[in-house]
Write an enzyme that holds these catalytic residues in place. Structure first.
Site, PDB file in Angstrom:
ATOM      1  N   GLU A   1     115.245  -5.167 110.676  1.00 49.73           N
ATOM      2  CA  GLU A   1     114.866  -6.487 110.181  1.00 49.73           C
ATOM      3  C   GLU A   1     115.369  -6.728 108.763  1.00 49.73           C
ATOM      4  O   GLU A   1     115.782  -7.845 108.426  1.00 49.73           O
ATOM      5  CB  GLU A   1     113.347  -6.651 110.254  1.00 49.73           C
ATOM      6  CG  GLU A   1     112.808  -6.816 111.664  1.00 49.73           C
ATOM      7  CD  GLU A   1     112.845  -5.533 112.480  1.00 49.73           C
ATOM      8  OE1 GLU A   1     112.880  -5.614 113.730  1.00 49.73           O
ATOM      9  OE2 GLU A   1     112.843  -4.434 111.882  1.00 49.73           O
TER      10      GLU A   1
ATOM     11  N   HIS B   1     102.113  -6.552 118.043  1.00 53.48           N
ATOM     12  CA  HIS B   1     102.801  -7.710 118.616  1.00 53.48           C
ATOM     13  C   HIS B   1     101.946  -8.978 118.542  1.00 53.48           C
ATOM     14  O   HIS B   1     102.218  -9.943 119.262  1.00 53.48           O
ATOM     15  CB  HIS B   1     103.154  -7.457 120.090  1.00 53.48           C
ATOM     16  CG  HIS B   1     104.049  -6.293 120.317  1.00 53.48           C
ATOM     17  ND1 HIS B   1     103.594  -4.991 120.318  1.00 53.48           N
ATOM     18  CD2 HIS B   1     105.381  -6.221 120.537  1.00 53.48           C
ATOM     19  CE1 HIS B   1     104.604  -4.169 120.545  1.00 53.48           C
ATOM     20  NE2 HIS B   1     105.700  -4.890 120.679  1.00 53.48           N
TER      21      HIS B   1
END
Length: 337
Positions: free
Chosen positions: A60, A129
């Site tokens: 990321e 998540h």
């Protein structure tokens, strides 16, 4: 007019902007050939080629860092962080580079980039998540933060974000990707195909950043929400028969404080709803702003309904969410004071 769910509307926004501007590039983990884990970028690589829609390594920080260089060079990157929970390795890039570039260069360079990411719970994804980290970014000067609640807004807001010269965090509530919740059963029971906000025009249109929407007019109470919680708030006020005005913020930064202020001064009461944990959440900022601007019009303290102050509880996901019971209690408390 064609109907779309939120995923389809987001995909359409990519297509419209990429067709109009060759400088727009889309990339992230699995967004190319596969089309994204939620299919938001499905078909883009096939239509626009591998140089404009491509996969990135599982990094990321690398994804966002590469986007910084592209934006400084003159491209308009739209990157996907697969889940908002994964954004933390790139947080330093966002805070130290993305948000500060315009200020650091006295306006010589801008950061015309969008960071998209599914956020929030509702898919039994567990702690890694399902988080709602929007408050971490609303605190950072130089960033815009957008959270849609309908397909119609999702497309228009995303196009506006892509066309904006400054960086935008675009959080997508995955719990309502395929349809809104009625707020009563914690399950999607109304497909977007039968929802009025699923009518999404073809082609180009924008929803302005920084403009809230009054979803339901009312006179006795102002309920302020965003993302999934807009649908929960609507269900709660209708179930409890309260003449409440429901405001969908759509954009957290810049915030449409004028619409909030006008509504609260009319109703005299305010309830803020967020999925994120309570302490230091964006609802705290909203409550403070209302107190500062509307104190002499308030008939009761500003109330909040939020997630718990705990790590995301996988086994108790549906209890963690603000739902019918907590919403009813908060509504009754605010109206009784």
């Amino acid at each position: 007019m064609p109907t779309k769910n939120m995923i389809e509307a987001i995909n359409d926004a990519h297509r419209v902007t990429m067709a109009a501007d060759p400088d727009i590039v889309v990339f992230g983990e699995d967004v190319g050939y596969f089309g994204g884990v939620f299919r938001a970028t499905a078909g883009l690589q096939q239509e626009f080629g591998k140089t404009r829609c491509f996969d990135a390594p599982i990094s990321e920080g690398g994804i966002i860092g590469a986007a910084v260089g592209m934006a400084a060079y003159g491209l308009k990157p739209v990157v996907e962080i697969q889940f908002a929970d994964y954004i933390y390795p790139g947080y330093d890039q966002i805070v130290s580079e993305v948000a500060r570039m315009r200020y650091r260069t006295a306006g010589e360079w801008t950061m015309p980039m969008v960071i998209r990411s599914p956020y929030g719970g509702g898919i039994f994804g567990g702690q890694t998540h399902s988080q709602s980290p929007e408050a971490l970014f609303t605190h950072v000067a130089g960033l815009k933060v957008v959270i849609p609640s309908t397909p119609l807004d999702a497309k228009g807001l995303l196009i506006a974000a892509i066309e904006d010269p400054d960086p935008v965090l675009f959080f997508e509530p995955k719990r309502i990707y395929n349809g809104p919740f009625d707020g009563h059963h914690d399950r999607p029971v109304t497909p977007w195909a039968r929802h009025p906000d699923s009518e999404v025009p073809d082609g180009h249109y924008t929803v302005p950043l920084g403009k809230a929407r009054i979803v339901r007019p009312g006179n006795d109470l102002t309920v302020i929400a965003y993302g999934t919680m807009v649908h929960v708030a609507l269900a709660a006020v209708e179930e409890n028969g309260i003449d409440a005005e429901v405001i969908d913020l759509r954009t957290l930064v810049p915030l449409d404080i004028a619409t909030i202020e006008e509504s609260v001064k009319k109703t005299g009461r305010a309830l803020v709803v967020q999925e994120a944990t309570k302490t230091s959440g964006f609802g705290s900022e909203l409550a403070t702003l209302i107190q500062e601007r509307c104190f002499y019009h308030l008939e009761a303290p500003v109330a909040r309904v939020t997630g718990w102050d705990t790590p995301y509880p996988h086994a108790y996901e549906w209890i963690y969410f603000p739902g019918p019971i907590r919403m009813r209690q908060a509504l009754e408390k605010v109206m009784a004071e």
